[in-house]
Design a protein around this motif. Structure first.
Motif, PDB file in Angstrom:
ATOM      1  N   GLY A  20       4.412  59.760   0.670  1.00  0.00           N
ATOM      2  CA  GLY A  20       3.304  58.681   0.252  1.00  0.00           C
ATOM      3  C   GLY A  20       2.741  58.094   1.403  1.00  0.00           C
ATOM      4  N   ALA A  21       3.229  57.995   2.555  1.00  0.00           N
ATOM      5  CA  ALA A  21       2.515  57.200   3.808  1.00  0.00           C
ATOM      6  C   ALA A  21       1.264  57.916   4.138  1.00  0.00           C
ATOM      7  CB  ALA A  21       3.528  57.176   4.782  1.00  0.00           C
ATOM      8  N   ARG A  22       0.429  57.282   4.824  1.00  0.00           N
ATOM      9  CA  ARG A  22      -0.637  57.869   5.679  1.00  0.00           C
ATOM     10  C   ARG A  22      -0.575  58.258   7.107  1.00  0.00           C
ATOM     11  NH1 ARG A  22      -5.129  58.788   1.986  1.00  0.00           N
ATOM     12  NH2 ARG A  22      -5.269  57.157   0.724  1.00  0.00           N
ATOM     13  N   LEU A  23       0.483  57.727   7.705  1.00  0.00           N
ATOM     14  CA  LEU A  23       0.771  58.177   9.174  1.00  0.00           C
ATOM     15  C   LEU A  23       2.120  58.947   9.123  1.00  0.00           C
ATOM     16  CD1 LEU A  23       0.416  57.585  12.040  1.00  0.00           C
ATOM     17  CD2 LEU A  23       1.694  55.407  11.846  1.00  0.00           C
ATOM     18  N   ALA A  24       1.962  60.011   9.926  1.00  0.00           N
ATOM     19  CA  ALA A  24       2.804  60.657  10.108  1.00  0.00           C
ATOM     20  C   ALA A  24       3.395  60.646  11.520  1.00  0.00           C
ATOM     21  CB  ALA A  24       2.780  62.266  10.058  1.00  0.00           C
ATOM     22  N   VAL A  25       4.723  60.685  12.086  1.00  0.00           N
ATOM     23  CA  VAL A  25       5.031  60.369  13.336  1.00  0.00           C
ATOM     24  C   VAL A  25       6.134  61.577  13.621  1.00  0.00           C
ATOM     25  CG1 VAL A  25       6.362  59.117  15.314  1.00  0.00           C
ATOM     26  CG2 VAL A  25       4.857  57.990  13.451  1.00  0.00           C
ATOM     27  N   SER A  26       5.662  62.503  14.882  1.00  0.00           N
ATOM     28  CA  SER A  26       6.265  63.480  15.441  1.00  0.00           C
ATOM     29  C   SER A  26       6.950  63.018  16.691  1.00  0.00           C
ATOM     30  CB  SER A  26       5.260  64.705  15.803  1.00  0.00           C
ATOM     31  OG  SER A  26       6.157  65.823  16.443  1.00  0.00           O
ATOM     32  N   VAL A  27       8.451  63.032  16.737  1.00  0.00           N
ATOM     33  CA  VAL A  27       9.046  62.979  18.025  1.00  0.00           C
ATOM     34  C   VAL A  27       9.465  64.089  18.613  1.00  0.00           C
ATOM     35  CG1 VAL A  27      11.165  61.966  19.285  1.00  0.00           C
ATOM     36  CG2 VAL A  27       9.875  60.636  17.363  1.00  0.00           C
ATOM     37  N   VAL A  28       8.971  64.514  19.975  1.00  0.00           N
ATOM     38  CA  VAL A  28       9.319  65.703  20.473  1.00  0.00           C
ATOM     39  C   VAL A  28       9.787  65.564  21.864  1.00  0.00           C
ATOM     40  CG1 VAL A  28       7.926  67.720  21.687  1.00  0.00           C
ATOM     41  CG2 VAL A  28       6.812  66.499  19.783  1.00  0.00           C
ATOM     42  N   VAL A  29      10.559  66.286  22.000  1.00  0.00           N
ATOM     43  CA  VAL A  29      11.623  66.342  23.112  1.00  0.00           C
ATOM     44  C   VAL A  29      11.367  67.926  23.869  1.00  0.00           C
ATOM     45  CG1 VAL A  29      13.945  66.270  24.095  1.00  0.00           C
ATOM     46  CG2 VAL A  29      13.366  64.958  22.271  1.00  0.00           C
ATOM     47  N   ASN A  30      11.405  67.887  24.922  1.00  0.00           N
ATOM     48  CA  ASN A  30      10.856  69.190  25.798  1.00  0.00           C
ATOM     49  C   ASN A  30      12.239  69.617  26.573  1.00  0.00           C
ATOM     50  OD1 ASN A  30       7.775  69.772  26.045  1.00  0.00           O
ATOM     51  ND2 ASN A  30       8.281  67.516  25.932  1.00  0.00           N
ATOM     52  N   LEU A  31      12.586  70.970  26.238  1.00  0.00           N
ATOM     53  CA  LEU A  31      13.777  71.600  26.807  1.00  0.00           C
ATOM     54  C   LEU A  31      13.263  72.614  27.771  1.00  0.00           C
ATOM     55  CD1 LEU A  31      17.083  72.732  25.056  1.00  0.00           C
ATOM     56  CD2 LEU A  31      16.473  73.554  27.338  1.00  0.00           C
ATOM     57  N   GLU A  32      13.079  72.302  29.127  1.00  0.00           N
ATOM     58  CA  GLU A  32      12.401  73.041  29.993  1.00  0.00           C
ATOM     59  C   GLU A  32      13.335  73.542  31.370  1.00  0.00           C
ATOM     60  OE1 GLU A  32       8.275  70.499  29.248  1.00  0.00           O
ATOM     61  OE2 GLU A  32       9.583  70.217  30.973  1.00  0.00           O
ATOM     62  N   GLU A  33      14.339  72.702  31.363  1.00  0.00           N
ATOM     63  CA  GLU A  33      15.315  72.992  32.374  1.00  0.00           C
ATOM     64  C   GLU A  33      15.894  74.310  32.511  1.00  0.00           C
ATOM     65  OE1 GLU A  33      14.605  68.614  31.508  1.00  0.00           O
ATOM     66  OE2 GLU A  33      15.233  70.544  30.138  1.00  0.00           O
ATOM     67  N   GLY A  34      15.694  74.968  33.765  1.00  0.00           N
ATOM     68  CA  GLY A  34      16.100  76.367  33.771  1.00  0.00           C
ATOM     69  C   GLY A  34      14.968  77.214  33.611  1.00  0.00           C
ATOM     70  N   ALA A  35      14.016  76.857  33.099  1.00  0.00           N
ATOM     71  CA  ALA A  35      12.826  77.786  32.949  1.00  0.00           C
ATOM     72  C   ALA A  35      11.473  77.135  33.927  1.00  0.00           C
ATOM     73  CB  ALA A  35      12.232  77.651  31.518  1.00  0.00           C
TER      74      ALA A  35
END
Length: 299
Positions: A20-35
């Motif tokens: 029912g909310a108008r605002l969505a929030v996406s938390v993103v964590v990058n897993l790049e180590e070793g690439a």
């Protein structure tokens, strides 16, 4: 690709997210180590950008830079997973294929904690670098296969460093992806008419801890917390006026996972938890699917 400078043109869809909310929030964590590119891993060059710009000559193994990246998976990952669990915040982890190949148990721990695994390229490199469609297709497929084997999830989403190639979106459609996030041009998902099988879920580089590594960015952890707070204030006010919105907040294991910057992560999680009844906290695949159901059938 023709540039679209109009977007919604100030006429946003009448969209409410699933709670029912108008605002969505996406938390993103990058897993790049070793690439990241490292001469010690057989790459032609080593990544230059870290806590400091590397001073090791090109073509020479940079063990210091390797260790700066390794901190993210050895220490930062566990600190950040614990905080996500403590605040009950779902996240999307953008995973590079070679990183997962080298440490599949870490990717498995992320999935076991309930977070989404998405494709971040085989290497931490721009897909715009690819010189053939076939090479990019092969790397996308093996990245998705490697992540799927480690996590038990078939990745639905994609985001690469820098920019896509001219082939990327077509390949993502062919390989059955739900969304791409290589877009920085809106506060709401949208459809690319050239690739109607994909939802474009925009990402953001301002509400992102990578700015700790840039001279015009954050210095103290509290600066990022305050910046994200300002973004939340603006978007919540717009949401209350009936405008649907999406806020993206990005982190890296080796950046916000460091003790001196960890407050930039946990302080934001505390804010999101306190605002839970006014937001929809969701993984990116959930955001893409909800948008497709609510908006795309009607054009």
């Amino acid at each position: 690709m023709t540039r679209d400078l109009i977007g919604y043109g100030g006429e946003w869809p009448d969209l409410r997210w699933p709670n029912g909310a108008r605002l969505a929030v996406s938390v993103v964590v990058n897993l790049e180590e070793g690439a990241e590119q490292q001469v010690g891993d057989g790459d032609p060059q080593s990544e230059r950008m870290g806590e400091v710009m590397s001073v090791v000559p090109p073509g020479v193994r940079d063990m210091g830079q390797e260790q700066i990246f390794a901190y993210g998976t050895r220490a930062g990952l566990w600190r950040m997973l614990e905080a996500l669990d403590r605040h009950a915040i779902p996240a999307t982890f953008l995973m590079c294929g070679r990183a997962v190949q080298r440490a599949p148990a870490l990717a498995g721990a992320v999935a076991a904690a309930g977070h989404e695994a998405a494709v971040h390229g085989w290497l931490w490199r721009p897909h715009a670098d690819y010189t053939s469609r076939e090479a990019e297709a092969a790397d996308l497929a093996r990245c998705a296969e490697t992540i799927g084997a480690a996590t038990g999830q078939r990745p639905e989403g994609f985001f690469c460093r820098g920019a896509e190639s001219r082939w990327t979106r077509g390949l993502l459609e062919e390989q059955g992806f739900t969304y791409t996030s290589n877009a920085f041009d809106d506060d709401l998902p949208y459809r690319d008419p050239a690739h109607p099988g994909l939802v474009v879920v925009p990402y953001a580089l301002d509400t992102n801890d990578m700015k700790f590594f840039h001279p015009n960015g954050f210095v103290r952890a509290g600066e990022m917390v305050e910046y994200v707070s300002d973004a939340l204030d603006v978007l919540l006010a717009e949401a209350e006026r009936g405008r649907p919105r999406l806020l993206n907040i990005g982190y890296h294991l080796r950046i916000a996972g460091r003790p001196g910057r960890f407050r930039a992560f946990e302080g934001v999680l505390e804010q999101l938890a306190a605002l839970r009844d006014r937001l929809w906290l969701a993984r990116r695949a959930e955001i893409a699917r909800a948008f497709a159901v609510a908006v795309l059938p009607g054009g």
